[in-house]
Write a protein that holds these residues in place. Sequence first.
Motif, PDB file in Angstrom:
ATOM      1  N   PHE A  88      16.017 -19.483   8.382  1.00 30.38           N
ATOM      2  CA  PHE A  88      15.149 -18.853   7.189  1.00 30.38           C
ATOM      3  C   PHE A  88      14.143 -20.277   6.424  1.00 30.38           C
ATOM      4  CE2 PHE A  88      19.753 -17.706   7.906  1.00 30.38           C
ATOM      5  CZ  PHE A  88      19.689 -16.751   7.325  1.00 30.38           C
ATOM      6  N   GLU A  89      14.432 -20.271   5.765  1.00 33.19           N
ATOM      7  CA  GLU A  89      12.907 -21.578   4.743  1.00 33.19           C
ATOM      8  C   GLU A  89      14.021 -22.909   3.896  1.00 33.19           C
ATOM      9  OE1 GLU A  89       9.565 -19.323   3.919  1.00 33.19           O
ATOM     10  OE2 GLU A  89       9.096 -18.604   6.485  1.00 33.19           O
ATOM     11  N   PHE A  90      13.291 -23.227   3.665  1.00 37.00           N
ATOM     12  CA  PHE A  90      13.443 -24.344   2.652  1.00 37.00           C
ATOM     13  C   PHE A  90      12.104 -25.123   2.365  1.00 37.00           C
ATOM     14  CE2 PHE A  90      13.256 -27.094   6.296  1.00 37.00           C
ATOM     15  CZ  PHE A  90      12.628 -28.044   5.958  1.00 37.00           C
ATOM     16  N   ALA A  91      12.177 -25.001   1.254  1.00 36.93           N
ATOM     17  CA  ALA A  91      10.954 -25.279   0.446  1.00 36.93           C
ATOM     18  C   ALA A  91      10.976 -26.395  -1.047  1.00 36.93           C
ATOM     19  CB  ALA A  91       9.754 -23.923  -0.019  1.00 36.93           C
ATOM     20  N   CYS A  92      10.146 -27.154  -1.158  1.00 39.22           N
ATOM     21  CA  CYS A  92       9.840 -27.680  -2.556  1.00 39.22           C
ATOM     22  C   CYS A  92       8.924 -26.852  -3.512  1.00 39.22           C
ATOM     23  CB  CYS A  92       9.191 -28.296  -2.568  1.00 39.22           C
ATOM     24  SG  CYS A  92       9.072 -29.871  -3.790  1.00 39.22           S
ATOM     25  N   LEU A  93       9.712 -26.030  -4.285  1.00 37.83           N
ATOM     26  CA  LEU A  93       9.278 -24.860  -5.304  1.00 37.83           C
ATOM     27  C   LEU A  93       8.706 -25.262  -7.062  1.00 37.83           C
ATOM     28  CD1 LEU A  93      11.858 -22.555  -4.539  1.00 37.83           C
ATOM     29  CD2 LEU A  93       9.651 -22.396  -3.180  1.00 37.83           C
ATOM     30  N   ILE A  94       8.335 -26.581  -6.714  1.00 41.39           N
ATOM     31  CA  ILE A  94       7.335 -27.526  -7.582  1.00 41.39           C
ATOM     32  C   ILE A  94       6.281 -26.803  -8.117  1.00 41.39           C
ATOM     33  CG2 ILE A  94       6.761 -29.545  -8.963  1.00 41.39           C
ATOM     34  CD1 ILE A  94       9.307 -30.754  -7.956  1.00 41.39           C
ATOM     35  N   ALA A  95       5.929 -25.950  -8.249  1.00 42.61           N
ATOM     36  CA  ALA A  95       4.461 -25.723  -9.168  1.00 42.61           C
ATOM     37  C   ALA A  95       3.712 -26.234  -8.231  1.00 42.61           C
ATOM     38  CB  ALA A  95       4.259 -25.147 -10.788  1.00 42.61           C
ATOM     39  N   GLY A  96       2.444 -25.845  -7.410  1.00 43.47           N
ATOM     40  CA  GLY A  96       1.796 -26.231  -6.433  1.00 43.47           C
ATOM     41  C   GLY A  96       2.598 -26.758  -5.341  1.00 43.47           C
ATOM     42  N   HIS A  97       3.526 -26.724  -5.323  1.00 45.27           N
ATOM     43  CA  HIS A  97       4.171 -27.798  -3.966  1.00 45.27           C
ATOM     44  C   HIS A  97       4.518 -26.818  -2.843  1.00 45.27           C
ATOM     45  CE1 HIS A  97       5.578 -31.876  -6.110  1.00 45.27           C
ATOM     46  NE2 HIS A  97       4.885 -31.090  -6.755  1.00 45.27           N
ATOM     47  N   PHE A  98       4.643 -25.601  -3.095  1.00 40.69           N
ATOM     48  CA  PHE A  98       5.193 -24.311  -2.206  1.00 40.69           C
ATOM     49  C   PHE A  98       3.662 -23.754  -1.948  1.00 40.69           C
ATOM     50  CE2 PHE A  98       5.896 -19.716  -1.908  1.00 40.69           C
ATOM     51  CZ  PHE A  98       6.520 -19.944  -0.769  1.00 40.69           C
ATOM     52  N   GLN A  99       2.809 -23.999  -2.799  1.00 40.15           N
ATOM     53  CA  GLN A  99       1.475 -23.105  -2.668  1.00 40.15           C
ATOM     54  C   GLN A  99       0.603 -23.855  -1.843  1.00 40.15           C
ATOM     55  OE1 GLN A  99       3.120 -23.353  -5.451  1.00 40.15           O
ATOM     56  NE2 GLN A  99       3.208 -21.137  -6.429  1.00 40.15           N
ATOM     57  N   ALA A 100       1.230 -25.023  -1.603  1.00 37.86           N
ATOM     58  CA  ALA A 100       0.102 -26.444  -0.382  1.00 37.86           C
ATOM     59  C   ALA A 100       1.167 -26.251   0.702  1.00 37.86           C
ATOM     60  CB  ALA A 100       0.344 -27.892  -1.201  1.00 37.86           C
ATOM     61  N   GLY A 101       2.080 -25.973   0.547  1.00 38.71           N
ATOM     62  CA  GLY A 101       2.419 -25.759   1.872  1.00 38.71           C
ATOM     63  C   GLY A 101       3.843 -26.440   1.815  1.00 38.71           C
ATOM     64  N   MET A 102       4.364 -27.032   1.677  1.00 43.33           N
ATOM     65  CA  MET A 102       4.843 -27.911   1.278  1.00 43.33           C
ATOM     66  C   MET A 102       6.994 -26.796   1.733  1.00 43.33           C
ATOM     67  SD  MET A 102       6.571 -30.821  -1.314  1.00 43.33           S
ATOM     68  CE  MET A 102       7.802 -32.346  -0.575  1.00 43.33           C
ATOM     69  N   ARG A 103       7.183 -26.917   2.890  1.00 46.02           N
ATOM     70  CA  ARG A 103       7.567 -25.049   3.420  1.00 46.02           C
ATOM     71  C   ARG A 103       8.436 -25.878   4.973  1.00 46.02           C
ATOM     72  NH1 ARG A 103       4.781 -20.070   2.349  1.00 46.02           N
ATOM     73  NH2 ARG A 103       6.727 -19.187   2.499  1.00 46.02           N
ATOM     74  N   GLY A 104       9.518 -25.657   5.427  1.00 48.08           N
ATOM     75  CA  GLY A 104      10.127 -25.908   6.692  1.00 48.08           C
ATOM     76  C   GLY A 104      10.857 -24.855   6.889  1.00 48.08           C
ATOM     77  N   ILE A 105      11.422 -24.286   7.833  1.00 49.05           N
ATOM     78  CA  ILE A 105      12.332 -24.006   8.725  1.00 49.05           C
ATOM     79  C   ILE A 105      13.494 -24.303   9.336  1.00 49.05           C
ATOM     80  CG2 ILE A 105      12.449 -22.512  10.826  1.00 49.05           C
ATOM     81  CD1 ILE A 105       9.355 -21.152  10.102  1.00 49.05           C
ATOM     82  N   PHE A 106      14.506 -23.868   8.821  1.00 49.37           N
ATOM     83  CA  PHE A 106      15.877 -23.956   9.749  1.00 49.37           C
ATOM     84  C   PHE A 106      16.618 -22.735  10.505  1.00 49.37           C
ATOM     85  CE2 PHE A 106      17.226 -22.711   5.748  1.00 49.37           C
ATOM     86  CZ  PHE A 106      18.224 -22.240   5.558  1.00 49.37           C
ATOM     87  N   THR A 107      16.895 -22.845  11.847  1.00 45.60           N
ATOM     88  CA  THR A 107      17.106 -21.744  12.813  1.00 45.60           C
ATOM     89  C   THR A 107      19.090 -21.925  12.553  1.00 45.60           C
ATOM     90  OG1 THR A 107      15.102 -21.873  13.942  1.00 45.60           O
ATOM     91  CG2 THR A 107      17.751 -20.587  14.624  1.00 45.60           C
ATOM     92  N   VAL A 108      19.679 -21.109  12.602  1.00 47.34           N
ATOM     93  CA  VAL A 108      21.515 -21.098  12.406  1.00 47.34           C
ATOM     94  C   VAL A 108      21.312 -20.642  13.547  1.00 47.34           C
ATOM     95  CG1 VAL A 108      23.481 -20.195  11.619  1.00 47.34           C
ATOM     96  CG2 VAL A 108      21.420 -21.035  10.247  1.00 47.34           C
ATOM     97  N   THR A 109      21.923 -20.923  15.184  1.00 49.66           N
ATOM     98  CA  THR A 109      22.295 -19.669  16.153  1.00 49.66           C
ATOM     99  C   THR A 109      24.038 -19.589  16.139  1.00 49.66           C
ATOM    100  OG1 THR A 109      22.878 -21.972  17.001  1.00 49.66           O
ATOM    101  CG2 THR A 109      20.506 -21.164  17.737  1.00 49.66           C
ATOM    102  N   GLU A 110      24.303 -18.565  16.907  1.00 52.14           N
ATOM    103  CA  GLU A 110      25.154 -18.056  17.028  1.00 52.14           C
ATOM    104  C   GLU A 110      26.144 -18.887  17.854  1.00 52.14           C
ATOM    105  OE1 GLU A 110      27.456 -15.739  16.908  1.00 52.14           O
ATOM    106  OE2 GLU A 110      25.657 -14.629  14.749  1.00 52.14           O
TER     107      GLU A 110
END
Length: 166
Positions: free
Chosen positions: A144-166
């Motif tokens: 899945f992902e996490f991000a900052c969705l304030i206008a312009g922040h997401f578009q500038a690449g402010m995001r990350g990935i999280f993995t949930v393992t079994e």
Amino acid sequence: MMKRKIAIWRTVAACALFAFTGTAVAHGNESHASNAPVAKEQKDWGIAGEAARSTRTITLRMTDDMRFTPDRFSVKKGETVTLRVENKGRIMHEVVLGTPATLQQHADMMLKFPGMEHSEPYMTHVAPDKAEDLVWNFNRAGQFEFACLIAGHFQAGMRGIFTVTE
């Protein structure tokens, strides 16, 4: 269904207020943390957790270079984790958990209505030089992902990935 309708009406009301007054109602430099009971709704990426059941804390730092540190983390399915979200910048940032599709949809709405008010258990808004906790039960496996969705922040690449393992 009723909670979703209420959330939609709140968004509509906030957007109308913004359109009518020109006043942003959500993303100043104030936290949106609340002591109100959290409504638990199952999402593809998990469900709101209880702080007393948290088994560990992961610190996510946000900066004005529109990046998270770390920009990825991994948890085990069923684990309840406290995400300690620190804003090391001078402007407001947020963390929103989701799927790529839900984050993109929310980011698009934020571009259209940058002052829209919103608060869900899978997000936290953090004022400059402050920290907030987001407690989440990662009860669904996947990437899945996490991000900052304030206008312009997401578009500038402010995001990350999280993995949930079994």
